[in-house]
Scaffold this motif. Structure first.
Motif, short mmCIF file in Angstrom:
data_model
loop_
_atom_site.label_atom_id
_atom_site.label_comp_id
_atom_site.label_asym_id
_atom_site.label_seq_id
_atom_site.Cartn_x
_atom_site.Cartn_y
_atom_site.Cartn_z
N ALA A 117 -11.10 -22.87 13.66
CA ALA A 117 -10.38 -23.67 13.34
C ALA A 117 -10.66 -23.55 11.87
CB ALA A 117 -10.31 -25.30 13.58
N THR A 118 -11.49 -22.83 11.21
CA THR A 118 -11.71 -22.16 10.09
C THR A 118 -11.05 -21.27 9.79
OG1 THR A 118 -13.71 -21.43 10.49
CG2 THR A 118 -14.26 -23.53 10.07
N LYS A 119 -10.63 -20.26 10.46
CA LYS A 119 -10.21 -19.17 10.73
C LYS A 119 -8.61 -18.58 10.71
CE LYS A 119 -10.55 -17.18 15.14
NZ LYS A 119 -10.80 -15.47 15.51
N ASP A 120 -7.66 -20.04 10.74
CA ASP A 120 -6.74 -20.04 10.67
C ASP A 120 -6.80 -21.62 9.48
OD1 ASP A 120 -5.87 -18.23 12.69
OD2 ASP A 120 -6.19 -19.67 14.49
N ARG A 121 -7.35 -22.25 8.70
CA ARG A 121 -7.12 -22.70 8.31
C ARG A 121 -6.62 -23.81 8.85
NH1 ARG A 121 -6.82 -22.35 2.55
NH2 ARG A 121 -6.77 -24.65 2.81
N LYS A 122 -7.38 -24.62 9.35
CA LYS A 122 -6.21 -25.82 10.67
C LYS A 122 -8.07 -26.18 10.61
CE LYS A 122 -2.66 -23.46 13.15
NZ LYS A 122 -2.33 -22.91 14.45
N THR A 123 -8.71 -26.12 10.03
CA THR A 123 -9.82 -27.45 10.00
C THR A 123 -9.39 -29.26 10.12
OG1 THR A 123 -10.72 -27.84 8.05
CG2 THR A 123 -11.69 -25.93 9.51
N VAL A 124 -9.98 -30.07 10.20
CA VAL A 124 -9.47 -31.15 9.78
C VAL A 124 -9.05 -32.07 7.79
CG1 VAL A 124 -11.28 -32.48 9.24
CG2 VAL A 124 -9.96 -33.59 10.28
N CYS A 125 -10.22 -30.73 7.26
CA CYS A 125 -10.35 -31.27 6.11
C CYS A 125 -8.79 -30.26 5.71
CB CYS A 125 -11.01 -29.93 5.13
SG CYS A 125 -12.92 -30.38 5.38
N ASP A 126 -8.15 -29.50 6.52
CA ASP A 126 -6.51 -28.95 5.93
C ASP A 126 -6.11 -30.01 6.61
OD1 ASP A 126 -7.66 -26.69 4.72
OD2 ASP A 126 -8.01 -26.05 6.86
#
Length: 374
Positions: free
Chosen positions: A244-253
């Motif tokens: 998820a960090t690669k596509d900026r789709k983490t829960v923080c985003d």
């Protein structure tokens, strides 16, 4: 016939209740886990997000600037080591056999996920990560440090993927990572206690330094209950988060939208300049976070476009906050000179210990449009 029908109805009711995730007796706690197993909700869904806030007070904030001084090795800095890659920060005790094998397992997973890019059909599952293991500053742990380092290098052959460091009284990495207070805890949820680091703590950090997940008791070859009938392996959790960090789709985003949208964050001040004063007299303030050492955010990207926008649309107030990692610090004066030579009215501020970035859950490239009320 009546007894057979009654038995079929009981079986059908039990199957229906199991399908719906409820107990045949109607107990609401059937789908939850026992208190002896650390609960891990599903990766996707509404039940996943509150779990983050129960683990670590700084979740979705920036990881502190970790440094290791002294010892036989040269000085080490976390942000210089990760090379803009997501990372696993693992707290270990070298005298603990589980810690040694767990650090080795993290290295093998990093190696495996890196090699996915060369395997047919697994290219979308590949991710490059760094693994950092910090040995605790205890006499028993120090005595076994060389043995753990030798095991990682010779027995498991993961030294290219795992960087092992010895904490000491000068560096205090364990204390820096645990320098937070837990609020609303205790038997009656009315106490404030200090957060304390423990062995097998694992921090999943994205390429910008945001703590996107914290795992307590993270032994990667174990599983945790995620439902009444399903288990979830820690290694699968780590892999999904890193992808998820690669596509900026983490829960923080996601939390940037859910928690910050239409909310008024706390007032802040950087370099002697108050954000409230920057907003005065302007109905709109455009706040942007940048890395001063990367051209895609400065001379060949975001700041250059903001200069063009400010020339055509002068009514908003434009504020740029530069990251505080060492590479960005060294280029801050150069970017400031670039804005001056362009005659720009953009206010460039240096974030101190990434305090403001943590407050906005921000990564470089994030832009916020804020009204006069904040």
């Amino acid at each position: 016939i009546t007894n057979n029908l009654r038995m079929l109805l009981v079986v059908a009711a039990a199957l229906l209740a199991t399908t719906l995730g409820e107990s045949p007796t109607g107990s609401a706690d059937y789908a939850t886990t026992t208190p002896y197993i650390t609960p891990t909700p599903h990766i996707i869904g509404e039940h996943f997000r509150p779990y983050f806030w129960q683990d670590h007070p700084n979740i979705c904030g920036r990881l502190p600037e970790l440094e290791v001084f002294g010892g036989k090795k040269k000085d080490w800095n976390y942000y210089e080591y990760i090379d803009n890659k997501p990372s696993i920060v693992y707290l270990a005790e070298a005298q603990c056999g589980t810690c040694q094998s767990n650090a080795a397992l993290a290295g093998h997973l990093a190696k495996r996920w890196e090699q996915f890019k060369y395997q047919r059909g697994r290219g979308d599952m590949a991710v490059d990560i760094k693994v950092v293991a910090i040995n605790r500053n205890l006499p028993a742990s120090k005595r076994k440090f060389n043995m753990m380092e030798r095991q990682l290098r010779k027995r498991w052959n993961v030294s290219p993927w795992v960087s092992l460091h010895q904490d000491n009284d000068e560096s205090m990495v364990w204390e820096v990572l645990g320098d937070y207070m837990l609020e609303n805890v205790g038997e009656f949820y009315n106490e404030t206690r200090p957060f304390k680091s423990r062995r097998n703590d694992m921090y999943l950090v994205d390429q910008w330094g945001r703590m996107v997940r914290f795992l307590r008791d993270a032994v990667l070859d174990r599983s945790r209950k995620s439902g009444a009938t399903t288990n979830l392996h820690w290694r699968d959790v780590v892999h999904n988060v890193m992808l998820a960090t690669k596509d900026r789709k983490t829960v923080c985003d996601e939390l940037q939208h859910e928690w910050l949208y239409c909310r008024v964050p706390e007032e802040w001040e950087l370099n002697g300049v108050s954000f409230r004063n920057l907003r005065q007299g302007h109905s709109l303030t455009i706040l942007v976070f940048v890395r001063a050492d990367m051209e895609e955010f400065t001379t060949k990207g975001l700041l250059r476009d903001m200069i063009d926008l400010s020339e055509r649309w002068g009514s908003p107030s434009y504020v740029a906050v530069a990251d505080s990692i060492p590479a960005s610090k060294s280029r801050f004066a150069t970017v400031d000179l670039y804005l001056q030579t362009q005659g720009s009215e953009i206010t460039l501020l240096h974030d101190e210990k990434n305090f403001v970035a943590s407050q906005y859950f921000a990564a470089p490239g994030d832009i916020f449009a804020i009204d006069s009320l904040g």
